[in-house]
Every structure is written in structure tokens, then in C-alpha cells.
Design a protein around this motif. Structure first.
Motif, PDB file in Angstrom:
ATOM      1  N   THR A  44       3.480   6.800  10.053  1.00  0.00           N
ATOM      2  CA  THR A  44       3.334   6.331   8.679  1.00  0.00           C
ATOM      3  C   THR A  44       3.205   4.819   8.670  1.00  0.00           C
ATOM      4  OG1 THR A  44       4.754   8.159   7.961  1.00  0.00           O
ATOM      5  CG2 THR A  44       4.321   6.399   6.359  1.00  0.00           C
ATOM      6  N   PRO A  45       2.002   4.296   8.761  1.00  0.00           N
ATOM      7  CA  PRO A  45       1.814   2.845   8.824  1.00  0.00           C
ATOM      8  C   PRO A  45       2.199   2.172   7.518  1.00  0.00           C
ATOM      9  CG  PRO A  45      -0.292   3.961   8.572  1.00  0.00           C
ATOM     10  CD  PRO A  45       0.731   5.037   8.811  1.00  0.00           C
ATOM     11  N   HIS A  46       2.527   0.898   7.605  1.00  0.00           N
ATOM     12  CA  HIS A  46       2.854   0.111   6.421  1.00  0.00           C
ATOM     13  C   HIS A  46       1.689   0.139   5.437  1.00  0.00           C
ATOM     14  CE1 HIS A  46       4.459  -3.175   4.007  1.00  0.00           C
ATOM     15  NE2 HIS A  46       3.261  -3.726   4.063  1.00  0.00           N
ATOM     16  N   GLY A  47       2.005   0.345   4.170  1.00  0.00           N
ATOM     17  CA  GLY A  47       0.975   0.386   3.152  1.00  0.00           C
ATOM     18  C   GLY A  47       0.421   1.762   2.868  1.00  0.00           C
ATOM     19  N   TYR A  48       0.882   2.763   3.615  1.00  0.00           N
ATOM     20  CA  TYR A  48       0.352   4.116   3.426  1.00  0.00           C
ATOM     21  C   TYR A  48       0.738   4.651   2.055  1.00  0.00           C
ATOM     22  CZ  TYR A  48      -0.073   9.194   3.882  1.00  0.00           C
ATOM     23  OH  TYR A  48      -0.381  10.512   3.678  1.00  0.00           O
ATOM     24  N   VAL A  49      -0.219   5.229   1.344  1.00  0.00           N
ATOM     25  CA  VAL A  49       0.011   5.905   0.079  1.00  0.00           C
ATOM     26  C   VAL A  49      -0.649   7.273   0.168  1.00  0.00           C
ATOM     27  CG1 VAL A  49      -0.402   5.911  -2.404  1.00  0.00           C
ATOM     28  CG2 VAL A  49       0.106   3.752  -1.235  1.00  0.00           C
ATOM     29  N   GLU A  50       0.141   8.316   0.058  1.00  0.00           N
ATOM     30  CA  GLU A  50      -0.396   9.673   0.190  1.00  0.00           C
ATOM     31  C   GLU A  50      -1.449   9.941  -0.884  1.00  0.00           C
ATOM     32  OE1 GLU A  50       1.143  14.328   0.441  1.00  0.00           O
ATOM     33  OE2 GLU A  50       2.580  12.693   0.094  1.00  0.00           O
ATOM     34  N   GLY A  51      -2.586  10.484  -0.459  1.00  0.00           N
ATOM     35  CA  GLY A  51      -3.660  10.826  -1.375  1.00  0.00           C
ATOM     36  C   GLY A  51      -4.564   9.672  -1.740  1.00  0.00           C
ATOM     37  N   ALA A  52      -4.321   8.483  -1.174  1.00  0.00           N
ATOM     38  CA  ALA A  52      -5.144   7.311  -1.491  1.00  0.00           C
ATOM     39  C   ALA A  52      -5.808   6.788  -0.231  1.00  0.00           C
ATOM     40  CB  ALA A  52      -4.284   6.219  -2.117  1.00  0.00           C
ATOM     41  N   GLN A  53      -6.862   6.032  -0.435  1.00  0.00           N
ATOM     42  CA  GLN A  53      -7.613   5.432   0.657  1.00  0.00           C
ATOM     43  C   GLN A  53      -7.477   3.925   0.554  1.00  0.00           C
ATOM     44  OE1 GLN A  53     -11.827   6.169   0.473  1.00  0.00           O
ATOM     45  NE2 GLN A  53     -12.125   5.798   2.637  1.00  0.00           N
ATOM     46  N   GLU A  54      -7.011   3.282   1.610  1.00  0.00           N
ATOM     47  CA  GLU A  54      -6.881   1.827   1.588  1.00  0.00           C
ATOM     48  C   GLU A  54      -8.226   1.188   1.902  1.00  0.00           C
ATOM     49  OE1 GLU A  54      -3.923  -1.763   3.051  1.00  0.00           O
ATOM     50  OE2 GLU A  54      -3.607   0.282   3.798  1.00  0.00           O
ATOM     51  N   ALA A  55      -8.535   0.125   1.169  1.00  0.00           N
ATOM     52  CA  ALA A  55      -9.830  -0.539   1.308  1.00  0.00           C
ATOM     53  C   ALA A  55      -9.634  -1.988   1.721  1.00  0.00           C
ATOM     54  CB  ALA A  55     -10.600  -0.469  -0.011  1.00  0.00           C
ATOM     55  N   ALA A  56     -10.717  -2.603   2.169  1.00  0.00           N
ATOM     56  CA  ALA A  56     -10.652  -3.984   2.647  1.00  0.00           C
ATOM     57  C   ALA A  56     -10.768  -4.991   1.512  1.00  0.00           C
ATOM     58  CB  ALA A  56     -11.767  -4.229   3.654  1.00  0.00           C
ATOM     59  N   GLU A  57     -11.219  -4.543   0.329  1.00  0.00           N
ATOM     60  CA  GLU A  57     -11.392  -5.452  -0.796  1.00  0.00           C
ATOM     61  C   GLU A  57     -11.031  -4.751  -2.086  1.00  0.00           C
ATOM     62  OE1 GLU A  57     -16.196  -4.633  -1.319  1.00  0.00           O
ATOM     63  OE2 GLU A  57     -15.491  -6.532  -0.512  1.00  0.00           O
ATOM     64  N   GLN A  58     -10.921  -5.526  -3.142  1.00  0.00           N
ATOM     65  CA  GLN A  58     -10.536  -4.984  -4.436  1.00  0.00           C
ATOM     66  C   GLN A  58     -11.510  -3.905  -4.899  1.00  0.00           C
ATOM     67  OE1 GLN A  58      -9.014  -7.743  -7.507  1.00  0.00           O
ATOM     68  NE2 GLN A  58     -10.630  -6.956  -8.818  1.00  0.00           N
ATOM     69  N   GLN A  59     -10.968  -2.816  -5.428  1.00  0.00           N
ATOM     70  CA  GLN A  59     -11.769  -1.677  -5.889  1.00  0.00           C
ATOM     71  C   GLN A  59     -11.832  -1.681  -7.415  1.00  0.00           C
ATOM     72  OE1 GLN A  59     -13.250   0.556  -3.363  1.00  0.00           O
ATOM     73  NE2 GLN A  59     -12.705  -1.424  -2.459  1.00  0.00           N
ATOM     74  N   SER A  60     -12.705  -2.496  -7.971  1.00  0.00           N
ATOM     75  CA  SER A  60     -12.769  -2.674  -9.419  1.00  0.00           C
ATOM     76  C   SER A  60     -13.471  -1.505 -10.094  1.00  0.00           C
ATOM     77  CB  SER A  60     -13.495  -3.978  -9.762  1.00  0.00           C
ATOM     78  OG  SER A  60     -12.790  -5.088  -9.259  1.00  0.00           O
TER      79      SER A  60
END
Length: 428
Positions: A44-60
Motif C-alpha cells: 500500500t504505497p503512500h497516497g493510495y486511494v482505493e478506486g482512484a487513479q493517481e495522476a501526474a498533474e491536476q485533473q480539472s
């Protein structure tokens, strides 16, 4: 460009987690290095949110709604796709908190998870995208005021009664049940610093109080705010508009204070700041100043500036060092140097048809532009993020993306199949 329409399935699949970003600065801290590395922490890496995808930039994203028809869409500004949301007919306003949109109607307030948000850890930031969801309804109809932070959402009705919702419930399912606060309040109850900032309904005038999340008073700065109108959360604290200017409520070393920021002159009621607009994270606020122009409040310097723009339909700014953006009755967007008051740039007219006269506008204290359920005169607004501004043209069924750092260049025009009478940006 024609915004591509994407009609999501009723039960969208969960998104997979993206690869951990090595440059975020989330790993490699001394306390992490000293801790024993278990199988669970490795998985479980830092920043993990179940059901979400982490991105490199703001997702407006933009949440758009037409109260007359109920048509509601989420426009993904990264992909230029629009996503259908369950119709919300009769919405009287739209408030957004960076992720969730709140649309009050006579039957209650519909909550939409736009599936884009930012988590600021101070020394680094996480950007997320997830499925767009209809969360359900919460209590409160027209006139309700809704404010949020990362943990709770406070809902204050027109009678001053307030309830607090747990954001965790909204993030994982339905809205849940509110925790009702004791008493009644003047204006919105505002989450701030793991507390709630509110104004009493005392007979000698509304006074600032600070509550814990259960509604118990923990501090009473006691400062009176006559004729309160409008509020905003900044990095410096909570700003509340008052008859003589504004109050800045802030916490330092566990102590709450309320500091006056006066206009420094007598200001008629029609020219006072009653609704603030600003870029999320900025300490520079804007508000219409009646027919004369626009107020700019520099919270850092505790200073008001009135820019003589003439009547404004909408106003906003990206913050310190940026121009003031004003949508005028001529339908064009104008840029002004805040210090000198000089106009620096202007666009061609962006608005189509009626409803552009500032006299038609109704500013609520919930930071939204109200729209009559079936009325033709929806009010445009200006949403601002770190590099772009967005202007909705309800009658023209368009949204304009403006590069405010390049002479107000129109970067993109999104053609829609609905009337974007209400608009709010999320992902911030």
C-alpha cells in the motif's frame, strides 16, 4: 471544439491504481526509513486511494447544469469528453468544494462526485481521478449554504440550522446522516482548522464563534459582523464580509482571533462585497462593487482595492501578481492591472443573447450564481485555476477556456449539447 460525449454505464468499474510517481517526494522520509517494512506497507504505497487513479498533474473538470431541463454534465478538461449525470431539474445554485458538486432543489440538494480532486500535503501534492458518481441527496433546498474541508461538509439552511456530514461517507458511498449542531447561526457555518467558524444570532449583532466538530463552543473572539455577506477560506484564514469591510478569522498556536479589514471609507450597501470569488489556494479575493466596479481584497496585506471597471457580470483573479478578470455587460472578458486600474487586455464578446446585464444577476452567499429554474437569463461566471480561466456562455451552449497569461487568448471552445447555466470547476 465539439466536446465528446461519454455516457457512462450505471455501475462503472473501479479504476486501477497508476504507477507510483517517483518525483512526488512522498517516499524516502526518515521516519519511513526507520519503520520496519511489512508486507502491508509495501503493498500500500503512500497516497493510495482505493478506486482512484493517481495522476501526474491536476485533473480539472467542470460540472455543468441547466435548471430548466435538468441536463447535467461533467466536462473533463483533460480529455475534452463530457459525461452524463442524472438530471437535476430545478436546481437554484451550484456549489463545489474541489470534488463534490451540490445542487439545491425544492426536493433537497443533489450531490455529485465529479471524480477529480487534489490532496495537498504541504510539501507535496497528490492528484486523483475516479469514476463520476451520483452520491444522492442531502437535506436543504433553495438558499442553503454548503461549505466543506477535507473531513466534513457543513450545511446551513435559511433558518440558520446547521448539520455536518462526514466526507468519508460521501467518498465511499451515499451522503450518510448529518450531525445536527445546536442553535442557529447567521450565514454559513464554515469548516476551518479542524473546527467550525460561525456567526451567532445575538440581538446586539452577529458575533464570531468557533465550534468543535460536535458544535461545542471552544473559542469566542466576540467580534461583531454587521450585515454579514459572503465568506471564503484562504491560506490566511476565513474571510467573512461585513458592512464595514471584512473579518479575518484565523488560528495561530491554538488560539483563534478575528481581525477587522475595514474598507477605510463609507460604502453604501449596494456597493459592498457580498459574495467572494477566488482561485482555490489564493489569498486574493474579488467581489462585485455594485455598478461602480469590482473589489479586490488582498488578505495578506489586509487591503481593499476598488477597480473602476464599471458594471460587472462576473469577476475573478488567479491571485497575487495576476490581472483582475472581469466579464462585462458587453459580453467580453477584460483584464485589469489591479495596482493601476488600467485595462490590459480584452477578448471578443463571448456571451450570446440576453442575460448579460449585471442588473439581472443575483449573487448568493454560497459563492454560486443563482439561476431561475426555467428563466432564460442564466448568469455566466469565471472559474480560475493555476493556468486557465473558464467562462460559460449559457445561451450559446459553450464554455471558453482562456489563457490569462497570454493576453486572454481563447485556448479552446467547448461546444455542448446543453445549456450550461450553472458551472463549477473541480479537481483543485
Amino acid at each position: 471544439m465539439l466536446a465528446r460525449r461519454n455516457v457512462p454505464a450505471r455501475a462503472p468499474a473501479a479504476l486501477a491504481l497508476a504507477a507510483l510517481l517517483a518525483a512526488t517526494g512522498c517516499a524516502g522520509r526518515d521516519d519511513d526509513a526507520a519503520a520496519p517494512r511489512t508486507e502491508s506497507s509495501a503493498a500500500t504505497p503512500h497516497g493510495y486511494v482505493e478506486g482512484a487513479q493517481e495522476a501526474a498533474e491536476q485533473q480539472s473538470r467542470l460540472l455543468l447544469s441547466d435548471p430548466a431541463t435538468g441536463d447535467t454534465r461533467v466536462l473533463d478538461l483533460t480529455t475534452a469528453e463530457t459525461h452524463d449525470v442524472a438530471p437535476v431539474p430545478g436546481a437554484t445554485a451550484l456549489t463545489a468544494d474541489g470534488r463534490f458538486g451540490f445542487l439545491p432543489t425544492a426536493e433537497g440538494t443533489r450531490v455529485v462526485d465529479t471524480g477529480a480532486w487534489t490532496v495537498d500535503h504541504g510539501d507535496h501534492v497528490h492528484y486523483y481521478r475516479a469514476a463520476i458518481r451520483d452520491v444522492g441527496r442531502i437535506a436543504g433546498g433553495p438558499g442553503v449554504q454548503i461549505r466543506s474541508d477535507a473531513a466534513v461538509t457543513a450545511v446551513t439552511d435559511t433558518a440558520g440550522r446547521a448539520g455536518v456530514y462526514d466526507r468519508t461517507a460521501m467518498e465511499t458511498g451515499g451522503p450518510g446522516a448529518p450531525r445536527t449542531l445546536p442553535g442557529t447561526y447567521s450565514g454559513a457555518v464554515v469548516p476551518y482548522g479542524e473546527h467550525l467558524v460561525a456567526l451567532t444570532r445575538d440581538t446586539d449583532g452577529p458575533r464570531v464563534v468557533v465550534l468543535d466538530r460536535e458544535g461545542r463552543r471552544v473559542a469566542t473572539p466576540g467580534t461583531v459582523c454587521e450585515s454579514p455577506g459572503g465568506d471564503a477560506v484562504t491560506r490566511r484564514g476565513v474571510v467573512i464580509g461585513c458592512a464595514d469591510g471584512a473579518l479575518l478569522v484565523r488560528e495561530s498556536g491554538g488560539r483563534f482571533t478575528a481581525e477587522r479589514i475595514p474598507y477605510g471609507q463609507d460604502v453604501p450597501a449596494a456597493e459592498r462585497a457580498t459574495a467572494f470569488h477566488h482561485r482555490a489556494g489564493s489569498d486574493t479575493l474579488t467581489a462585485r462593487a455594485g455598478e461602480r466596479g469590482v473589489w479586490v481584497l488582498d488578505v495578506t496585506d489586509r487591503a481593499w482595492t476598488r477597480v473602476a471597471t464599471g458594471p460587472a457580470v462576473a469577476a475573478n483573479t488567479a491571485g497575487e501578481g495576476s490581472n483582475l478578470l472581469v466579464l462585462a455587460a458587453d459580453g467580453a472578458l477584460h483584464g485589469y492591472d489591479i495596482a493601476t486600474g488600467e485595462r490590459t487586455a480584452t477578448t471578443r464578446p463571448l456571451l450570446t443573447g440576453p442575460g448579460n446585464d449585471p442588473a439581472d444577476r443575483t449573487d448568493g452567499t454560497d459563492h454560486t450564481d443563482s439561476a431561475a429554474g426555467a428563466g432564460p437569463a442564466a448568469t455566466p461566471r469565471i472559474e480560475v485555476d493555476r493556468s486557465r480561466a473558464y467562462v460559460n456562455d449559457p445561451s450559446g451552449k459553450r464554455v471558453f477556456e482562456i489563457d490569462y497569461n497570454d493576453g486572454l487568448r481563447i485556448a479552446r471552445t467547448f461546444a455542448l449539447d446543453m445549456r450550461p447555466a450553472l458551472m463549477a470547476e473541480t479537481g483543485r
